[in-house]
Write a protein that holds these residues in place. Structure first.
Motif, short mmCIF file in Angstrom:
data_model
loop_
_atom_site.label_atom_id
_atom_site.label_comp_id
_atom_site.label_asym_id
_atom_site.label_seq_id
_atom_site.Cartn_x
_atom_site.Cartn_y
_atom_site.Cartn_z
N ASP B 277 31.64 26.33 42.82
CA ASP B 277 33.03 25.91 42.98
C ASP B 277 33.91 26.44 41.84
O ASP B 277 35.06 26.81 42.05
CB ASP B 277 33.13 24.38 43.04
N ASN B 278 33.31 26.44 40.64
CA ASN B 278 34.08 26.91 39.47
C ASN B 278 34.44 28.39 39.60
O ASN B 278 35.57 28.79 39.33
CB ASN B 278 33.27 26.72 38.18
N VAL B 279 33.44 29.16 40.03
CA VAL B 279 33.67 30.61 40.17
C VAL B 279 34.68 30.85 41.30
O VAL B 279 35.58 31.69 41.17
CB VAL B 279 32.33 31.35 40.45
N LEU B 280 34.54 30.07 42.36
CA LEU B 280 35.48 30.21 43.48
C LEU B 280 36.91 29.94 43.01
O LEU B 280 37.84 30.71 43.30
CB LEU B 280 35.09 29.25 44.62
N SER B 281 37.07 28.86 42.25
CA SER B 281 38.42 28.52 41.73
C SER B 281 38.96 29.64 40.85
O SER B 281 40.15 29.98 40.90
CB SER B 281 38.38 27.22 40.91
N GLU B 282 38.06 30.18 40.04
CA GLU B 282 38.46 31.26 39.12
C GLU B 282 38.96 32.48 39.92
O GLU B 282 39.99 33.07 39.60
CB GLU B 282 37.21 31.65 38.32
N ILE B 283 38.21 32.81 40.98
CA ILE B 283 38.58 33.97 41.81
C ILE B 283 39.91 33.70 42.52
O ILE B 283 40.78 34.58 42.59
CB ILE B 283 37.45 34.31 42.82
N ILE B 284 40.06 32.48 43.02
CA ILE B 284 41.31 32.13 43.73
C ILE B 284 42.51 32.29 42.79
O ILE B 284 43.53 32.88 43.14
CB ILE B 284 41.24 30.68 44.28
N GLU B 285 42.37 31.78 41.59
CA GLU B 285 43.46 31.81 40.61
C GLU B 285 43.80 33.25 40.20
O GLU B 285 44.97 33.65 40.18
CB GLU B 285 43.06 30.95 39.39
N LYS B 286 42.75 34.00 39.90
CA LYS B 286 42.98 35.39 39.46
C LYS B 286 43.59 36.23 40.57
O LYS B 286 44.46 37.06 40.33
CB LYS B 286 41.66 36.03 38.99
N THR B 287 43.12 36.00 41.79
CA THR B 287 43.66 36.76 42.93
C THR B 287 45.15 36.50 43.08
O THR B 287 45.96 37.43 43.25
CB THR B 287 42.92 36.39 44.24
N LYS B 288 45.51 35.24 42.97
CA LYS B 288 46.93 34.87 43.12
C LYS B 288 47.79 35.53 42.03
O LYS B 288 48.84 36.11 42.31
CB LYS B 288 47.05 33.33 43.03
N THR B 289 47.29 35.44 40.79
CA THR B 289 48.04 36.03 39.67
C THR B 289 48.22 37.53 39.86
O THR B 289 49.33 38.06 39.71
CB THR B 289 47.27 35.77 38.34
N ILE B 290 47.13 38.20 40.21
CA ILE B 290 47.19 39.66 40.36
C ILE B 290 48.11 40.05 41.52
O ILE B 290 48.97 40.92 41.38
CB ILE B 290 45.77 40.25 40.57
N ARG B 291 47.92 39.39 42.65
CA ARG B 291 48.74 39.73 43.83
C ARG B 291 50.22 39.53 43.55
O ARG B 291 51.07 40.37 43.86
CB ARG B 291 48.25 38.90 45.02
N ASN B 292 50.57 38.40 42.92
CA ASN B 292 51.98 38.13 42.63
C ASN B 292 52.54 39.12 41.60
O ASN B 292 53.68 39.57 41.72
CB ASN B 292 52.17 36.70 42.15
N LYS B 293 51.72 39.45 40.64
CA LYS B 293 52.14 40.42 39.62
C LYS B 293 52.36 41.80 40.26
O LYS B 293 53.36 42.45 39.99
CB LYS B 293 51.04 40.50 38.54
N HIS B 294 51.46 42.18 41.12
CA HIS B 294 51.56 43.51 41.74
C HIS B 294 52.74 43.61 42.71
O HIS B 294 53.25 44.70 42.94
CB HIS B 294 50.26 43.88 42.45
N GLN B 295 53.14 42.49 43.25
CA GLN B 295 54.33 42.51 44.12
C GLN B 295 55.56 42.93 43.33
O GLN B 295 56.49 43.49 43.88
CB GLN B 295 54.56 41.10 44.67
N LEU B 296 55.54 42.61 42.06
CA LEU B 296 56.72 42.87 41.22
C LEU B 296 56.60 44.13 40.38
O LEU B 296 57.47 44.43 39.59
CB LEU B 296 56.96 41.67 40.28
N LEU B 297 55.50 44.85 40.55
CA LEU B 297 55.26 46.05 39.72
C LEU B 297 56.43 47.02 39.76
O LEU B 297 57.01 47.24 40.81
CB LEU B 297 54.02 46.79 40.21
#
Lengths: 149, 297
Positions: B277-297
């Motif tokens: 569950d911890n790794v899953l949460s970590e992946i979910i969080e990182k994915t969101k951060t990266i995707r949102n950041k890349h939208q604004l690149l």
């Protein structure tokens, strides 16, 4: 004279351009037709448009190979459609490394299928191989679809 | 005289439409940084075939009976400002995943604005000849033939990708594929936040394999600063995926002939994906951060 050459070149280029467009449209129509034949419960994912020559003097039939990733818990449908002008009959096989998982033709039993469902239980890279029976030359379209559970 | 002019115009048009790959690389705002391509083109194509389809993740989400949410879609407001082919290709992939999601959920009315944005980006990348905007729009608005709409949309994306590779623009193809993947990942991970499902968790975990493939492609262009920035973010995500274990149980496939005469082959060899569950949460969080950041690149 120059004007004539220019005229002919222009017409030639235009004809080639139009021919290319028509060919592309025809191919898309055939792919769509084959994807519809895969069934109403199947969603198109990829196509494999194959055109192969006849086997050479060594009798080894030419093969089309394409690797693709399949995912666990997903049912895929592989279907194959021969083009009208194709001399040979296409056979689609799927391999997991060296092991054949499925084939649209089983020569031992004589059974043939134009579409096969595959319930994938192992995510990984598989290989789609398409060839023509008896090493004849031929043209075919393979379709990979997603089958809803 | 008029005839001559007409022929010259035809020639220019034909040459323009058949424009060679090198010309197409010289697009505004983005050129491939000099450096050797390490993976041969054929191998690249093979690897690209192994990355997500713009519709597969969406189909899986729907099959699990999960609800639609427009919160998982990209913001279209920024599309008008994109002028570099780098940004256009990456966003084209993202919007492709969004279109797949909208189509699978039959939100065809909402998809029109996405279609317009995709058409604009495809035009900017000179691949709009593979995206029949008018037909796809007609299919979307008439809401009559969903199968054709999905076929046309997915086929267009496959063809655009093929064309980019054929015209020596594999860098843009790689970006487009990366865009499809990150947006699909964003959708799946966000869905898994709202509804825990072991199938979804497994699906997310096995993206470890896909990410490895994706990085293999992107690293071909790492000398380019923009690629390097994306790679850095994906490497960060890879660190979390390294905590996902994938093991295999070996057995032979079992063919079963169904009542309708169709053959069903059920694979007996299985992959077992272990993700905490911890790794899953970590992946979910990182994915969101990266995707949102890349939208604004």
């Amino acid at each position: 004279m120059k004007a004539k050459i220019l005229k002919i070149s222009g017409l030639l280029f235009l004809a080639m351009f139009l021919l290319n467009n028509v060919k592309a449209q025809e191919e898309q129509d055939l792919v769509q037709k084959c994807s519809v034949a895969a069934g109403a419960d199947a969603t198109y994912l990829k196509d494999f448009v194959v055109k192969l020559d006849a086997a050479g003097t060594d009798n080894r039939p030419p093969m089309y190979r394409q690797s693709l990733a399949l995912r666990k818990n997903v049912t895929y449908r592989f279907s194959i459609c021969n083009m009208e002008e194709s001399e040979g009959e296409a056979v689609l096989r799927v391999y997991d490394q060296a092991n054949m998982i499925l084939s649209t033709w089983y020569p031992d039993s004589g059974k043939e299928f134009d579409k096969i469902n595959f319930k994938c239980m192992k995510s990984g890279v598989y290989m789609v191989v398409i060839s023509f029976k008896e090493g004849k030359k031929g043209e075919a379209i393979g379709i990979l679809s997603y089958v809803s559970n | 005289m008029l005839k001559k002019v007409a022929y010259i115009i035809i020639l220019i048009l034909v040459f323009y439409s058949c424009k060679g790959p090198n010309n197409e690389l010289n697009m505004p705002g983005y050129e491939l940084a000099s450096g050797d391509i390490q993976i041969p083109e054929e191998a690249m194509e093979d690897i690209i075939q192994n990355i997500s389809s713009p519709i597969e993740m969406a189909a899986l989400i729907k099959d699990l009976g999960l609800n639609f949410s427009d919160q998982y879609l990209s913001n279209l407001d920024l599309v008008d400002n994109y002028s570099s082919s780098f940004k256009m290709a990456y966003t084209l992939g993202m919007l492709g995943a969004d279109l797949g999601y909208l189509n699978v959920y039959e939100r065809t009315g909402s998809s029109v604005s996405y279609l317009a944005a995709i058409n604009k980006l495809a035009d900017g990348l000179k691949v709009s000849q593979f995206f029949d905007f008018n037909t796809i729009k007609r299919l979307a608005t008439s809401n009559s033939n969903l199968d054709s709409l999905i076929f046309m949309s997915v086929h267009s994306f496959n063809e655009m990708d093929k064309h980019l590779q054929l015209t020596d623009r594999s860098n843009l193809s790689a970006l487009m594929i990366a865009g499809v993947w990150i947006e699909g990942m964003f959708q799946v991970t966000q869905v898994s936040l709202s509804q825990k499902d072991p199938v979804l968790s497994e699906y997310i975990g096995e993206q470890k394999l896909i990410l490895n493939n994706l990085l293999l492609i992107l690293k071909n262009y790492e000398r380019d600063d923009q690629f390097a920035a994306i790679i850095k973010d994906y490497e960060e995500l890879k660190k979390s995926f390294s905590k996902v274990d994938i093991t295999y149980e070996i057995s032979d496939p079992e063919p079963v002939e169904q009542e309708d005469g169709m053959l069903m082959v059920v694979q007996q060899e299985t992959s077992i994906i272990s993700i905490s569950d911890n790794v899953l949460s970590e992946i979910i969080e990182k994915t969101k951060t990266i995707r949102n950041k890349h939208q604004l690149l």
